[in-house]
Scaffold this motif. Structure first.
Motif, PDB file in Angstrom:
ATOM      1  N   CYS A  77       0.873  -1.306  -0.017  1.00  0.00           N
ATOM      2  CA  CYS A  77      -0.145   0.013  -0.050  1.00  0.00           C
ATOM      3  C   CYS A  77       0.955   1.285   0.036  1.00  0.00           C
ATOM      4  O   CYS A  77       0.583   2.237  -0.517  1.00  0.00           O
ATOM      5  N   ALA A  81       0.449   3.813  -2.732  1.00  0.00           N
ATOM      6  CA  ALA A  81       0.277   5.324  -2.373  1.00  0.00           C
ATOM      7  C   ALA A  81       1.191   6.390  -2.676  1.00  0.00           C
ATOM      8  O   ALA A  81       0.796   7.390  -3.265  1.00  0.00           O
ATOM      9  N   MET A 372      -2.560   5.386   2.148  1.00  0.00           N
ATOM     10  CA  MET A 372      -3.367   5.705   1.201  1.00  0.00           C
ATOM     11  C   MET A 372      -3.029   7.101   0.578  1.00  0.00           C
ATOM     12  O   MET A 372      -2.204   7.636   1.212  1.00  0.00           O
ATOM     13  N   ASN A 391      -8.089   4.542  -2.209  1.00  0.00           N
ATOM     14  CA  ASN A 391      -7.411   3.210  -1.782  1.00  0.00           C
ATOM     15  C   ASN A 391      -6.831   2.406  -2.893  1.00  0.00           C
ATOM     16  O   ASN A 391      -6.858   2.918  -4.028  1.00  0.00           O
TER      17      ASN A 391
END
Length: 449
Positions: A77, A81, A372, A391
């Motif tokens: 993630c 991001a 995110m 997301n």
């Protein structure tokens, strides 16, 4: 001073257990709750339906006009991001609505560098016993997928970035479990070997084994993720149907040509709620990093209200904001919403469950678990009401993969935001130059998003 005698609880007796059962059986509300939970999810009973339906997805200021990405069965993630932040400028530079950087390329070099970083940490701590807390921590967290903003910056600055077409996803990049397990086994075995060689004073053996282990890590990564390009031919058609033939570019050239932000100008603001860590100071975490010789992870500890204000200002200026949070509490994944009061578990169970943010951090209830991108904010008469979040869990939930966060959830569960240093006050910019307080490797602020 006479030491205090520890207070202990008594063994659970049969009589005590019988009394507990009797109290439970005598409460009709608890019996009805038990019957309901036997058949439906406890979340369905605890949710505040009025709050869930009142949290609209609209925001007054929204900058996203693109599709979300999907990290699938991986913990990338923080890289998704970070690359999603970079792609906002890349899309504008290229004149395209849809574009993705290769997350696989960034992960490949993060893991290779992290293996080297791990081996260095093992040698640095080789005089400590295996059950020392630091050594045990290093051996437990060997090769996960998570990371922090500064770790992403280290990879981008050293290796650049490439479009997804130049190094597409593989089965293992989207499902990292088996690859990570093999790497952990290899590195833990290597840790034992290096510690034994170092204890014997075999310097040449240490150097030879380190090189062999890193070669084996490289081999495994290349088998699973593919061979990263050192250069590639870049051609694309923009949204005005104009064809662009850009020739052969290196990853470093591609990053410089198509991104619009200076990575060195961004800083990670963190809300460490513990009172012994003063606001306005810098923090770092020992043995947290990926690239040897690169800048360490650095946090500027600020009040969450300031972090929110600077994030709002960035969005109002058209800049998305990378942030890290404790993603799981008070979330409905299907609807893609967060609100600090969304679930009333205390009322359902009749148990005291409330903890403030500081207590949750101190006692292991909360830490950074996910990163995110903030891409929108709803402001009414100067007051922030909710946030729009890009997301990286695909487009099946929320508003085609975009989530909505109530402002009260930001206060409770967001821990870090990344903003340009020019948004800071002169005092905070000056504080960045101070020697950071070094937290131990196992500190909650070292949790990987």
């Amino acid at each position: 001073m006479t030491p205090l005698t520890p207070v202990t609880t008594s063994p659970l007796s049969t009589e005590h257990l019988a009394a507990l059962h009797e109290v439970f059986a005598a409460d009709p509300v608890l019996r009805r709750t038990q019957n309901a939970v036997a058949r439906v999810s406890v979340d369905d009973l605890a949710i505040d339906h009025q709050l869930a339906t009142a949290l609209t997805t609209t925001v007054s200021n929204r900058i996203d006009d693109w599709k979300v990405t999907n990290q699938k069965k991986s913990g990338r993630c923080w890289l998704f991001a970070a690359l999603n932040l970079l792609r906002a400028g890349a899309k504008e530079t290229m004149g395209v609505k849809e574009f993705e950087f290769s997350q696989n390329y960034a992960m490949y070099f993060d893991k290779l560098e992290r293996a080297n970083y791990f081996l260095a940490s093992i040698l640095e701590t080789s005089q400590l016993p295996e059950d020392d807390r630091l050594v045990a921590h290093l051996l437990r967290d060997v090769m996960g997928d998570g990371g922090q903003w500064d770790m992403a910056v280290n990879i981008f600055k050293k290796y650049g970035a490439v479009p997804k077409s130049a190094m597409p996803e593989t089965e293992s990049s989207s499902n990292t479990g088996r690859m990570n397990a093999v790497l952990c086994l290899l590195l833990r075995r290597g840790a034992g070997e290096l510690r034994a060689l170092n204890a014997a004073g075999d310097t040449a053996g240490v150097e030879s084994a380190s090189e062999r282990i890193l070669t084996e890590v490289h081999r495994i990564l290349t088998v699973h993720l593919g061979t990263p390009p050192t250069s590639f031919e870049w051609e694309y058609t923009d949204d005005a149907k104009v064809f662009h033939r850009e020739g052969v570019l290196t990853p470093q050239e591609f990053l410089a040509k198509y991104t619009t932000i200076s990575l060195d100008e961004y800083v990670c603001l963190v809300d460490d709620p513990r009172s012994e860590h003063p606001k306005g100071g810098t923090l770092t975490v020992e043995h947290l990093g990926n690239v040897l010789g690169a800048a360490p992870v650095l946090y500027l500890n600020v009040d969450i209200a300031l972090a929110k204000r600077l994030a709002k200002e960035a969005i109002l200026d058209g800049e998305p904001v990378w942030f890290g949070c404790d993603v799981g509490p008070q979330m409905v994944r299907k609807e893609g919403i967060w609100d600090a009061g969304l679930y009333d578990y205390a009322g359902l169970y009749g148990a005291e469950l409330a903890m403030d943010k500081e207590a949750r951090v101190r006692f292991g209830e909360s830490a950074m678990t996910h990163a995110m991108l903030l891409t929108g904010v709803d402001v009414l008469e100067g007051q922030t009401r909710r946030w729009r979040v890009e997301n990286s869990w695909g487009d099946e939930n929320g508003d085609q993969g975009f989530y909505t966060m109530a402002d009260n959830w930001f206060d409770e569960y967001v821990f870090e935001v990344v903003v340009n240093k020019n948004r800071l006050s002169p005092e905070l910019r000056q504080a960045l130059a101070a020697e950071p307080l070094a937290l131990p490797a196992w500190d909650p602020m070292g949790a990987l998003a």
